[in-house]
Design an enzyme around this catalytic site. Sequence first.
Site, mmCIF file in Angstrom:
data_model
loop_
_atom_site.group_PDB
_atom_site.id
_atom_site.type_symbol
_atom_site.label_atom_id
_atom_site.label_comp_id
_atom_site.label_asym_id
_atom_site.label_seq_id
_atom_site.Cartn_x
_atom_site.Cartn_y
_atom_site.Cartn_z
ATOM 1 N N HIS A 314 44.427 44.598 42.382
ATOM 2 C CA HIS A 314 43.705 45.520 41.504
ATOM 3 C C HIS A 314 43.850 45.052 40.069
ATOM 4 O O HIS A 314 44.916 44.539 39.700
ATOM 5 C CB HIS A 314 44.266 46.948 41.645
ATOM 6 C CG HIS A 314 43.339 47.994 41.171
ATOM 7 N ND1 HIS A 314 43.205 48.313 39.842
ATOM 8 C CD2 HIS A 314 42.452 48.777 41.842
ATOM 9 C CE1 HIS A 314 42.291 49.253 39.708
ATOM 10 N NE2 HIS A 314 41.808 49.548 40.911
ATOM 11 N N ASP A 371 40.999 50.957 48.973
ATOM 12 C CA ASP A 371 40.064 50.600 50.041
ATOM 13 C C ASP A 371 40.748 50.074 51.303
ATOM 14 O O ASP A 371 40.090 49.885 52.324
ATOM 15 C CB ASP A 371 39.078 49.533 49.529
ATOM 16 C CG ASP A 371 38.209 50.065 48.411
ATOM 17 O OD1 ASP A 371 37.756 51.217 48.525
ATOM 18 O OD2 ASP A 371 37.982 49.345 47.428
HETATM 19 N N1 CMC Z 1 43.743 38.122 47.989
HETATM 20 C C1 CMC Z 1 44.313 36.957 47.560
HETATM 21 N N2 CMC Z 1 44.563 36.645 46.279
HETATM 22 C C2 CMC Z 1 44.238 37.578 45.366
HETATM 23 C C3 CMC Z 1 43.655 38.802 45.721
HETATM 24 C C4 CMC Z 1 43.408 39.065 47.082
HETATM 25 N N3 CMC Z 1 42.857 40.219 47.463
HETATM 26 N N4 CMC Z 1 43.429 39.540 44.595
HETATM 27 C C5 CMC Z 1 43.853 38.777 43.563
HETATM 28 N N5 CMC Z 1 44.345 37.598 44.030
HETATM 29 C C6 CMC Z 1 44.966 36.520 43.221
HETATM 30 C C7 CMC Z 1 43.900 35.742 42.464
HETATM 31 O O1 CMC Z 1 43.429 34.650 43.234
HETATM 32 C C8 CMC Z 1 44.661 35.334 41.239
HETATM 33 O O2 CMC Z 1 45.508 34.264 41.584
HETATM 34 P P1 CMC Z 1 45.854 33.105 40.501
HETATM 35 O O3 CMC Z 1 46.628 33.779 39.418
HETATM 36 O O4 CMC Z 1 46.643 32.091 41.265
HETATM 37 O O5 CMC Z 1 44.532 32.560 40.030
HETATM 38 C C9 CMC Z 1 45.549 36.533 40.947
HETATM 39 O O6 CMC Z 1 45.758 37.154 42.219
HETATM 40 C C10 CMC Z 1 44.916 37.544 39.987
HETATM 41 O O7 CMC Z 1 43.663 37.924 40.541
HETATM 42 P P2 CMC Z 1 42.328 38.127 39.720
HETATM 43 O O8 CMC Z 1 41.154 37.870 40.592
HETATM 44 O O9 CMC Z 1 42.410 37.358 38.442
HETATM 45 O O10 CMC Z 1 42.443 39.678 39.401
HETATM 46 P P3 CMC Z 1 41.309 40.587 38.843
HETATM 47 O O11 CMC Z 1 41.984 41.667 38.104
HETATM 48 O O12 CMC Z 1 40.287 39.803 38.105
HETATM 49 O O13 CMC Z 1 40.588 41.158 40.164
HETATM 50 C C11 CMC Z 1 40.247 42.394 42.151
HETATM 51 C C12 CMC Z 1 40.939 42.338 40.791
HETATM 52 C C13 CMC Z 1 40.389 43.788 42.724
HETATM 53 C C14 CMC Z 1 38.753 42.093 41.991
HETATM 54 C C15 CMC Z 1 40.908 41.356 43.091
HETATM 55 O O14 CMC Z 1 42.272 41.679 43.287
HETATM 56 C C16 CMC Z 1 40.212 41.260 44.429
HETATM 57 O O15 CMC Z 1 39.240 40.499 44.561
HETATM 58 N N6 CMC Z 1 40.650 42.038 45.477
HETATM 59 C C17 CMC Z 1 39.949 42.090 46.740
HETATM 60 C C18 CMC Z 1 38.739 43.026 46.616
HETATM 61 C C19 CMC Z 1 39.140 44.469 46.594
HETATM 62 O O16 CMC Z 1 39.957 44.936 47.378
HETATM 63 N N7 CMC Z 1 38.513 45.242 45.677
HETATM 64 C C20 CMC Z 1 38.754 46.676 45.555
HETATM 65 C C21 CMC Z 1 39.439 47.046 44.291
HETATM 66 S S1 CMC Z 1 40.109 48.711 44.306
HETATM 67 C C22 CMC Z 1 38.789 49.807 44.366
HETATM 68 C C23 CMC Z 1 37.834 49.660 43.269
HETATM 69 O O17 CMC Z 1 38.177 49.512 42.106
HETATM 70 O O18 CMC Z 1 36.667 49.763 43.587
#
Ligand code: CMC
Length: 437
Positions: A314, A371
């Site tokens: 998140h 989720d």
């Molecule tokens: N699985 C594997 N690695 C992950 C995941 C995941 N679900 N989420 C984040 N990471 C890693 C990412 O690759 C990055 O690694 P590194 O530092 O080595 O590059 C690190 O963790 C930080 O991630 P980010 O993508 O920079 O984080 P963000 O804040 O930009 O994105 C997020 C947040 C929710 C989009 C992301 O965690 C994600 O894609 N999660 C899966 C989709 C999901 O469950 N979304 C629902 C969010 S909660 C409900 C809502 O808000 O609607």
Amino acid sequence: MPETDTLPTKNAIVQLPDGQTIELPVVVGSENEKALDISKLRSQTGYITLDPGFVNTGSCQSGITYLDGEKGILRYRGIPIEQLAEKSSFVEVAYLLIYGHLPNSKEWERFSYLLTRHAMLHEDMKHFFESFSSQAHPMAILSAMVASLSAYYSEASGVASLETFDLNAVRLISKIRTLAAFSYKKSIGQPFIYPLDSLSYCANFLRMMFAVPAEDYEIDPELVSVINLLLILHADHEQNCSTSTVRVVGSSRANMYGSVSAGILALWGPLHGGANQQVIQMLEHIQADGGNADKFIEMAKDKDSGFRLMGFGHRVYKNYDPRAKVIKTACDRVLEKLGIHDPMLDIAKKLEERALSDDYFKERKLYPNVDFYSGIIYRALGIPTNMFTVMFTLGRLPGWLAQWKEMMEDPKQRISRPRQIYTGSNEINYVPMEQRG
Ligand code: CMC
């Protein structure tokens, strides 16, 4: 004196590389969140700030929802989400978010009455459903139908206005569940079931979803209370992607239906609300593949695999999402009460256990989000996978409306219009077609 007491009167001094200095006012929130007010930065120095994904950018000051991602705290209008989940109803929470306080009995009666009164759709709107393909995703239908509502209510179709807010807010909260249920009925080829005034908000929704004219439909109070719980947990989450979309669209004075319709499309994305559908599809895939959680944990850690653990991670929570905690507990309870054993729950728990003890997830503070377990409950209630994000939408609507109203009431609010740093070509001359290579 604690440091924070002195902060509002102090400015931050920023030294820029060209020798300029600027004093930036410090803004402190009621929970001691601190911000630098950069609103004069460009006009006074020529600099802008650059923050892709708005990771460090506060877009507004808001009194609706407080969230501390480090500690895993979520409160609506100051009330902890755990208390609301245990004691409140979705309609009460909707009122709380929009109007800033829990309704007294008179306010409650009026709000409930209005929600009941506005549940029907204009009959002409039914014909819209006939034009959609039966394969259409219900989120596409819902967004289109919500935008279409502005064509039916002339006082809402033009420039946004607060004068008609109360009426249009109840209209939308009430009608969106009718639209959601009708889009489901359309997708399975069953006749639409009209709302029934004697039923509560969530009971009415369940009946419109699952009743058929040929049979009696008995409302199960257990299901009603689960729907209430899930909608409460989704009702607001401060400046997330879809809420920011609603605010950005509304900032141009687009009407409320148009602003919400745009928010629905933002919510649909798999990184946002669409993740609940993706989680179940992922769990089904893992099951079909033999159910090896470790294999998928390894894939999620491998950046080249293109696979992410959906329902994990998140932007703001660097701790267990408090909503996910409540949902996980509810999941066990609901499945037990309904006598359902869902292998998806076993796989989800195994994935969680493996992830939370793995250094990759620990270092990045990746926990289950709202989720991760919600879809397992929706499945148990008989809600099809492609309706999961619609359920999220029903829940999030009061939050969007509260945020839209707050924005409209803010005298400092201006049209949202970020800047950029241009990285394209410098000025070049137009080349006629015959001279191009
Ligand atoms: N699985 C594997 N690695 C992950 C995941 C995941 N679900 N989420 C984040 N990471 C890693 C990412 O690759 C990055 O690694 P590194 O530092 O080595 O590059 C690190 O963790 C930080 O991630 P980010 O993508 O920079 O984080 P963000 O804040 O930009 O994105 C997020 C947040 C929710 C989009 C992301 O965690 C994600 O894609 N999660 C899966 C989709 C999901 O469950 N979304 C629902 C969010 S909660 C409900 C809502 O808000 O609607």
